[in-house]
Write a protein that holds these residues in place. Structure first.
Motif, PDB file in Angstrom:
ATOM      1  N   GLN A  47       0.945  -1.221  -0.320  1.00  0.00           N
ATOM      2  CA  GLN A  47       0.153   0.017   0.079  1.00  0.00           C
ATOM      3  C   GLN A  47       0.871   1.139   0.008  1.00  0.00           C
ATOM      4  O   GLN A  47       0.366   2.062  -0.637  1.00  0.00           O
ATOM      5  CB  GLN A  47      -1.114  -0.051   1.094  1.00  0.00           C
ATOM      6  CG  GLN A  47      -1.507  -0.960   1.168  1.00  0.00           C
ATOM      7  CD  GLN A  47      -3.038  -0.971   2.424  1.00  0.00           C
ATOM      8  OE1 GLN A  47      -2.735   0.116   3.260  1.00  0.00           O
ATOM      9  NE2 GLN A  47      -4.100  -1.568   2.222  1.00  0.00           N
ATOM     10  N   TYR A  48       1.941   1.077   0.771  1.00  0.00           N
ATOM     11  CA  TYR A  48       2.765   2.557   0.650  1.00  0.00           C
ATOM     12  C   TYR A  48       3.898   2.487  -0.630  1.00  0.00           C
ATOM     13  O   TYR A  48       3.451   3.762  -1.004  1.00  0.00           O
ATOM     14  CB  TYR A  48       3.813   2.369   1.952  1.00  0.00           C
ATOM     15  CG  TYR A  48       3.103   2.407   3.408  1.00  0.00           C
ATOM     16  CD1 TYR A  48       2.675   3.977   4.005  1.00  0.00           C
ATOM     17  CD2 TYR A  48       3.806   1.694   4.017  1.00  0.00           C
ATOM     18  CE1 TYR A  48       1.413   3.541   5.051  1.00  0.00           C
ATOM     19  CE2 TYR A  48       4.083   1.625   5.629  1.00  0.00           C
ATOM     20  CZ  TYR A  48       2.537   2.817   5.921  1.00  0.00           C
ATOM     21  OH  TYR A  48       1.674   2.754   7.175  1.00  0.00           O
ATOM     22  N   VAL A  49       4.096   1.507  -1.157  1.00  0.00           N
ATOM     23  CA  VAL A  49       4.808   1.350  -1.681  1.00  0.00           C
ATOM     24  C   VAL A  49       3.214   2.092  -3.531  1.00  0.00           C
ATOM     25  O   VAL A  49       4.031   3.443  -4.055  1.00  0.00           O
ATOM     26  CB  VAL A  49       5.052   0.591  -2.597  1.00  0.00           C
ATOM     27  CG1 VAL A  49       6.225  -0.011  -4.090  1.00  0.00           C
ATOM     28  CG2 VAL A  49       6.311   0.323  -1.757  1.00  0.00           C
ATOM     29  N   GLU A  50       2.158   1.321  -3.258  1.00  0.00           N
ATOM     30  CA  GLU A  50       1.481   2.503  -4.746  1.00  0.00           C
ATOM     31  C   GLU A  50       1.243   3.683  -4.313  1.00  0.00           C
ATOM     32  O   GLU A  50       0.744   4.152  -5.275  1.00  0.00           O
ATOM     33  CB  GLU A  50       0.618   1.101  -4.649  1.00  0.00           C
ATOM     34  CG  GLU A  50       0.763  -0.178  -4.684  1.00  0.00           C
ATOM     35  CD  GLU A  50      -0.308  -0.962  -5.312  1.00  0.00           C
ATOM     36  OE1 GLU A  50      -1.027  -1.120  -4.739  1.00  0.00           O
ATOM     37  OE2 GLU A  50      -0.111  -2.341  -5.832  1.00  0.00           O
ATOM     38  N   MET A  51       1.313   4.103  -3.086  1.00  0.00           N
ATOM     39  CA  MET A  51       0.288   5.460  -2.979  1.00  0.00           C
ATOM     40  C   MET A  51       1.693   6.032  -3.454  1.00  0.00           C
ATOM     41  O   MET A  51       1.312   7.667  -3.788  1.00  0.00           O
ATOM     42  CB  MET A  51       0.491   5.799  -0.867  1.00  0.00           C
ATOM     43  CG  MET A  51      -0.454   5.393  -0.667  1.00  0.00           C
ATOM     44  SD  MET A  51      -1.205   5.700   1.012  1.00  0.00           S
ATOM     45  CE  MET A  51       1.006   5.693   1.923  1.00  0.00           C
ATOM     46  N   HIS A  52       3.587   5.652  -3.585  1.00  0.00           N
ATOM     47  CA  HIS A  52       4.457   6.311  -4.139  1.00  0.00           C
ATOM     48  C   HIS A  52       3.874   6.644  -5.591  1.00  0.00           C
ATOM     49  O   HIS A  52       4.913   6.656  -6.017  1.00  0.00           O
ATOM     50  CB  HIS A  52       5.309   7.069  -3.400  1.00  0.00           C
ATOM     51  CG  HIS A  52       5.468   6.731  -2.137  1.00  0.00           C
ATOM     52  ND1 HIS A  52       4.409   6.595  -1.062  1.00  0.00           N
ATOM     53  CD2 HIS A  52       5.182   8.671  -0.974  1.00  0.00           C
ATOM     54  CE1 HIS A  52       4.484   6.969   0.805  1.00  0.00           C
ATOM     55  NE2 HIS A  52       4.915   8.505   0.241  1.00  0.00           N
ATOM     56  N   THR A  67      13.710 -12.171  -2.391  1.00  0.00           N
ATOM     57  CA  THR A  67      14.154 -10.631  -2.916  1.00  0.00           C
ATOM     58  C   THR A  67      12.870 -10.052  -2.885  1.00  0.00           C
ATOM     59  O   THR A  67      12.010 -10.876  -4.516  1.00  0.00           O
ATOM     60  CB  THR A  67      15.221 -11.410  -3.967  1.00  0.00           C
ATOM     61  OG1 THR A  67      16.505 -11.716  -3.867  1.00  0.00           O
ATOM     62  CG2 THR A  67      15.416  -9.856  -4.388  1.00  0.00           C
ATOM     63  N   PHE A  68      12.600 -10.038  -2.491  1.00  0.00           N
ATOM     64  CA  PHE A  68      11.349  -8.972  -2.646  1.00  0.00           C
ATOM     65  C   PHE A  68      11.999  -7.160  -3.025  1.00  0.00           C
ATOM     66  O   PHE A  68      13.019  -6.525  -3.337  1.00  0.00           O
ATOM     67  CB  PHE A  68      10.816  -8.369  -1.456  1.00  0.00           C
ATOM     68  CG  PHE A  68      10.076  -9.160  -0.555  1.00  0.00           C
ATOM     69  CD1 PHE A  68       8.945  -9.463  -1.187  1.00  0.00           C
ATOM     70  CD2 PHE A  68      10.991 -10.341  -0.007  1.00  0.00           C
ATOM     71  CE1 PHE A  68       8.086 -10.722  -0.075  1.00  0.00           C
ATOM     72  CE2 PHE A  68      10.092 -11.005   0.642  1.00  0.00           C
ATOM     73  CZ  PHE A  68       8.737 -11.752   0.161  1.00  0.00           C
ATOM     74  N   THR A  69      11.309  -7.032  -4.625  1.00  0.00           N
ATOM     75  CA  THR A  69      11.812  -5.160  -4.962  1.00  0.00           C
ATOM     76  C   THR A  69      10.361  -4.591  -5.456  1.00  0.00           C
ATOM     77  O   THR A  69       9.503  -4.911  -5.836  1.00  0.00           O
ATOM     78  CB  THR A  69      12.228  -6.145  -6.932  1.00  0.00           C
ATOM     79  OG1 THR A  69      13.063  -6.950  -6.736  1.00  0.00           O
ATOM     80  CG2 THR A  69      13.185  -4.440  -7.222  1.00  0.00           C
ATOM     81  N   PHE A  70      11.130  -3.380  -4.738  1.00  0.00           N
ATOM     82  CA  PHE A  70      10.107  -2.532  -5.147  1.00  0.00           C
ATOM     83  C   PHE A  70      10.658  -0.899  -5.580  1.00  0.00           C
ATOM     84  O   PHE A  70      11.326  -0.820  -6.020  1.00  0.00           O
ATOM     85  CB  PHE A  70       9.392  -2.188  -3.725  1.00  0.00           C
ATOM     86  CG  PHE A  70      10.055  -1.265  -3.202  1.00  0.00           C
ATOM     87  CD1 PHE A  70      10.357   0.216  -3.016  1.00  0.00           C
ATOM     88  CD2 PHE A  70      10.844  -1.669  -2.054  1.00  0.00           C
ATOM     89  CE1 PHE A  70      10.904   1.154  -2.106  1.00  0.00           C
ATOM     90  CE2 PHE A  70      11.402  -0.989  -1.087  1.00  0.00           C
ATOM     91  CZ  PHE A  70      11.309   0.795  -1.030  1.00  0.00           C
ATOM     92  N   THR A  71       9.813  -0.038  -6.662  1.00  0.00           N
ATOM     93  CA  THR A  71       9.797   0.471  -7.602  1.00  0.00           C
ATOM     94  C   THR A  71       9.279   2.355  -6.626  1.00  0.00           C
ATOM     95  O   THR A  71       8.347   1.571  -6.487  1.00  0.00           O
ATOM     96  CB  THR A  71      10.129   0.340  -8.880  1.00  0.00           C
ATOM     97  OG1 THR A  71       8.809   0.437  -9.412  1.00  0.00           O
ATOM     98  CG2 THR A  71      11.343  -0.433  -9.379  1.00  0.00           C
ATOM     99  N   ILE A  72      10.136   2.791  -6.716  1.00  0.00           N
ATOM    100  CA  ILE A  72       9.046   4.212  -6.078  1.00  0.00           C
ATOM    101  C   ILE A  72       9.259   5.572  -6.645  1.00  0.00           C
ATOM    102  O   ILE A  72      11.004   5.536  -7.974  1.00  0.00           O
ATOM    103  CB  ILE A  72       9.931   4.893  -4.876  1.00  0.00           C
ATOM    104  CG1 ILE A  72       9.294   3.760  -3.761  1.00  0.00           C
ATOM    105  CG2 ILE A  72       9.082   6.245  -4.587  1.00  0.00           C
ATOM    106  CD1 ILE A  72       8.186   3.597  -3.535  1.00  0.00           C
TER     107      ILE A  72
END
Length: 80
Positions: A47-52, A67-72
């Motif tokens: 939710q925080y990642v998608e809010m940004h 491995t967890f990967t996120f993009t902002i």
């Protein structure tokens, strides 16, 4: 920006990769789950990642860790 976090834990079966981001879902859903937790952590992170304006995903297999990967997006990406 892309950030990855890896571990060498128990891994997550491929059929659970999408479900683990749902509320109260865990890779080991049994009532005697020895790893504990509520199943809310990854839901909140998503939710925080998608809010940004970002995305999150997992690359994992049982017995081989995760491995967890996120993009902002950066501010300059948002202005375009």
């Amino acid at each position: 920006m892309e950030i990855s976090v890896s571990d060498n834990g128990i891994g997550i079966p491929k059929n659970m990769h999408d479900e683990i981001f749902e509320s109260f879902k865990q890779a080991d859903p049994s009532i005697t789950n020895k790893y504990g937790g509520t199943g809310l952590g990854l839901t909140l992170v998503k939710q925080y990642v998608e809010m940004h304006g970002g995305n999150i995903w997992v690359d994992s297999e049982e017995g081989a860790g995760s491995t967890f990967t996120f993009t902002i997006p950066s501010n300059s990406d948002l202005q375009q």
